[in-house]
Motif scaffolding. Structure first.
Motif, PDB file in Angstrom:
ATOM      1  N   VAL A  30     -11.129  20.299 -24.446  1.00  0.00           N
ATOM      2  CA  VAL A  30     -10.158  19.169 -24.596  1.00  0.00           C
ATOM      3  C   VAL A  30      -9.307  19.481 -23.302  1.00  0.00           C
ATOM      4  N   SER A  31      -8.835  20.701 -22.933  1.00  0.00           N
ATOM      5  CA  SER A  31      -7.984  20.978 -21.967  1.00  0.00           C
ATOM      6  C   SER A  31      -8.261  20.797 -20.511  1.00  0.00           C
ATOM      7  N   ASP A  32      -9.717  20.965 -20.521  1.00  0.00           N
ATOM      8  CA  ASP A  32     -10.502  20.757 -18.864  1.00  0.00           C
ATOM      9  C   ASP A  32     -10.794  18.995 -18.714  1.00  0.00           C
ATOM     10  N   ILE A  33      -9.532  18.736 -18.396  1.00  0.00           N
ATOM     11  CA  ILE A  33      -9.615  17.160 -18.156  1.00  0.00           C
ATOM     12  C   ILE A  33     -10.828  16.541 -17.194  1.00  0.00           C
ATOM     13  N   GLU A  34     -11.073  17.379 -16.314  1.00  0.00           N
ATOM     14  CA  GLU A  34     -12.070  17.168 -15.363  1.00  0.00           C
ATOM     15  C   GLU A  34     -13.346  16.582 -15.954  1.00  0.00           C
ATOM     16  N   LEU A  35     -13.411  17.143 -17.180  1.00  0.00           N
ATOM     17  CA  LEU A  35     -14.906  17.085 -18.174  1.00  0.00           C
ATOM     18  C   LEU A  35     -14.771  15.549 -18.629  1.00  0.00           C
ATOM     19  N   MET A  36     -13.637  15.022 -18.896  1.00  0.00           N
ATOM     20  CA  MET A  36     -13.479  13.695 -19.663  1.00  0.00           C
ATOM     21  C   MET A  36     -13.965  12.478 -18.993  1.00  0.00           C
ATOM     22  N   PRO A  37     -14.254  12.349 -17.559  1.00  0.00           N
ATOM     23  CA  PRO A  37     -15.068  11.042 -17.047  1.00  0.00           C
ATOM     24  C   PRO A  37     -16.478  11.166 -17.739  1.00  0.00           C
ATOM     25  N   GLY A  38     -17.128  12.148 -17.985  1.00  0.00           N
ATOM     26  CA  GLY A  38     -18.327  12.537 -18.410  1.00  0.00           C
ATOM     27  C   GLY A  38     -18.486  12.248 -20.041  1.00  0.00           C
ATOM     28  N   MET A  39     -17.380  11.906 -20.276  1.00  0.00           N
ATOM     29  CA  MET A  39     -17.386  11.700 -21.936  1.00  0.00           C
ATOM     30  C   MET A  39     -16.728  10.149 -22.396  1.00  0.00           C
ATOM     31  N   SER A  40     -16.314   9.411 -21.127  1.00  0.00           N
ATOM     32  CA  SER A  40     -15.714   8.030 -21.308  1.00  0.00           C
ATOM     33  C   SER A  40     -16.504   6.996 -20.495  1.00  0.00           C
ATOM     34  N   GLU A  41     -16.586   5.805 -20.990  1.00  0.00           N
ATOM     35  CA  GLU A  41     -17.142   4.600 -20.539  1.00  0.00           C
ATOM     36  C   GLU A  41     -16.305   4.029 -19.398  1.00  0.00           C
ATOM     37  N   GLU A  42     -14.906   4.327 -19.557  1.00  0.00           N
ATOM     38  CA  GLU A  42     -14.082   3.945 -18.512  1.00  0.00           C
ATOM     39  C   GLU A  42     -13.527   4.816 -17.479  1.00  0.00           C
ATOM     40  N   LEU A  43     -13.370   5.759 -17.761  1.00  0.00           N
ATOM     41  CA  LEU A  43     -12.534   6.959 -16.738  1.00  0.00           C
ATOM     42  C   LEU A  43     -13.819   7.215 -15.923  1.00  0.00           C
ATOM     43  N   ARG A  44     -13.563   7.428 -14.627  1.00  0.00           N
ATOM     44  CA  ARG A  44     -14.452   7.595 -13.529  1.00  0.00           C
ATOM     45  C   ARG A  44     -14.212   8.826 -13.025  1.00  0.00           C
ATOM     46  N   SER A  45     -12.971   9.252 -12.774  1.00  0.00           N
ATOM     47  CA  SER A  45     -12.561  10.651 -12.125  1.00  0.00           C
ATOM     48  C   SER A  45     -11.330  10.926 -12.571  1.00  0.00           C
ATOM     49  N   VAL A  46     -11.206  12.308 -12.577  1.00  0.00           N
ATOM     50  CA  VAL A  46      -9.650  12.805 -12.845  1.00  0.00           C
ATOM     51  C   VAL A  46      -9.450  14.104 -11.998  1.00  0.00           C
ATOM     52  N   GLU A  47      -8.250  13.807 -11.478  1.00  0.00           N
ATOM     53  CA  GLU A  47      -7.815  15.173 -10.658  1.00  0.00           C
ATOM     54  C   GLU A  47      -6.528  15.649 -10.601  1.00  0.00           C
ATOM     55  N   TRP A  48      -6.129  16.915 -10.835  1.00  0.00           N
ATOM     56  CA  TRP A  48      -4.899  17.519 -10.927  1.00  0.00           C
ATOM     57  C   TRP A  48      -4.044  17.273  -9.604  1.00  0.00           C
ATOM     58  N   LEU A  49      -2.783  17.087  -9.746  1.00  0.00           N
ATOM     59  CA  LEU A  49      -1.889  16.911  -8.300  1.00  0.00           C
ATOM     60  C   LEU A  49      -0.920  17.908  -8.346  1.00  0.00           C
ATOM     61  N   ASP A  50      -0.467  18.133  -7.294  1.00  0.00           N
ATOM     62  CA  ASP A  50       0.908  19.078  -6.949  1.00  0.00           C
ATOM     63  C   ASP A  50       0.062  20.510  -7.182  1.00  0.00           C
ATOM     64  N   GLY A  51      -0.969  20.733  -6.821  1.00  0.00           N
ATOM     65  CA  GLY A  51      -1.388  22.082  -7.071  1.00  0.00           C
ATOM     66  C   GLY A  51      -1.676  22.563  -8.484  1.00  0.00           C
ATOM     67  N   ALA A  52      -1.575  21.671  -9.430  1.00  0.00           N
ATOM     68  CA  ALA A  52      -1.825  22.137 -10.956  1.00  0.00           C
ATOM     69  C   ALA A  52      -3.286  22.505 -11.058  1.00  0.00           C
ATOM     70  N   ALA A  53      -3.790  23.341 -11.709  1.00  0.00           N
ATOM     71  CA  ALA A  53      -4.983  23.883 -11.918  1.00  0.00           C
ATOM     72  C   ALA A  53      -5.379  23.514 -13.355  1.00  0.00           C
ATOM     73  N   GLY A  54      -4.411  23.178 -14.144  1.00  0.00           N
ATOM     74  CA  GLY A  54      -4.634  22.948 -15.724  1.00  0.00           C
ATOM     75  C   GLY A  54      -3.355  22.564 -16.306  1.00  0.00           C
ATOM     76  N   PRO A  55      -3.586  22.089 -17.689  1.00  0.00           N
ATOM     77  CA  PRO A  55      -2.416  21.436 -18.345  1.00  0.00           C
ATOM     78  C   PRO A  55      -1.214  22.135 -18.557  1.00  0.00           C
ATOM     79  N   ALA A  56       0.073  21.874 -18.269  1.00  0.00           N
ATOM     80  CA  ALA A  56       1.351  22.419 -18.557  1.00  0.00           C
ATOM     81  C   ALA A  56       2.202  21.249 -18.621  1.00  0.00           C
ATOM     82  N   VAL A  57       3.298  21.385 -19.441  1.00  0.00           N
ATOM     83  CA  VAL A  57       4.312  20.322 -19.383  1.00  0.00           C
ATOM     84  C   VAL A  57       4.974  20.214 -18.102  1.00  0.00           C
ATOM     85  N   GLY A  58       4.745  18.965 -17.709  1.00  0.00           N
ATOM     86  CA  GLY A  58       5.366  18.422 -16.301  1.00  0.00           C
ATOM     87  C   GLY A  58       4.016  18.226 -15.429  1.00  0.00           C
ATOM     88  N   ALA A  59       2.896  19.043 -15.397  1.00  0.00           N
ATOM     89  CA  ALA A  59       1.953  18.967 -14.622  1.00  0.00           C
ATOM     90  C   ALA A  59       1.551  17.355 -14.643  1.00  0.00           C
TER      91      ALA A  59
END
Length: 168
Positions: free
Chosen positions: A31-60
């Motif tokens: 669940v917390s590896d959002i970069e896996l989500m495009p492979g599990m979704s018909e709409e989502l094509r790609s996901v990438e963290w911004l601002d140097g974030a490497a994983g989920p945290a409040v404010g990321a």
């Protein structure tokens, strides 16, 4: 026949659940590896963290690129608004104060495994759906209903994919 149902301003929600034969740690890893989500979704094509974030945290923040037959392609920036390892991950799409959508995964230990739910709320901020409603305001409730059912089907598919990965 008169159509009855939610309007966009009602901030409609939907939720799906699945029981997974794996401990919350293993489910959280998927669940917390959002970069896996495009492979599990018909709409989502790609996901990438911004601002140097490497994983989920409040404010990321992360950017998601999606595509839909009726809406075309679009990009949104999401803000993590809840994050508690092995328990909850939620994000607001675009403006966290007035998001176009809010999405949440919740994990609960249950019967030796994990109950995983995915919940989403449409609005209150404008989204791609708002343009369709602007063009056909008389069909707003039907447009919202159809889109919410699409989300429900997509979420059911996503949870099935998470279940398969976590149990493997």
């Amino acid at each position: 026949m008169e159509w009855t149902g939610a309007c966009y301003a009602d901030t409609p929600t939907t939720e799906v659940r699945v029981w997974i034969d794996a401990p919350p740690d293993m489910v959280w890893a998927v669940v917390s590896d959002i970069e896996l989500m495009p492979g599990m979704s018909e709409e989502l094509r790609s996901v990438e963290w911004l601002d140097g974030a490497a994983g989920p945290a409040v404010g990321a923040r992360f950017v998601g690129r999606s595509e839909h037959e009726a809406f075309g392609a679009w990009e949104t920036t999401s803000h993590v608004i809840e994050c508690e390892a092995r328990s909850v991950l939620a994000w607001a799409v675009e403006d966290p104060a007035r998001p176009s959508a809010v999405w949440r995964f919740r994990l609960r230990p249950r019967d030796g495994g994990t109950e995983l739910s995915q919940w989403m709320q449409l609005g209150p901020g404008r989204s791609g759906l708002s343009a369709a409603i602007d063009r056909m305001p008389e069909k707003e409730q039907k447009i919202v209903f159809v889109r919410m059912r699409e989300f429900e089907r997509a979420m059911t598919h996503t949870l099935a994919q998470i279940k398969q990965r976590a149990e493997a």
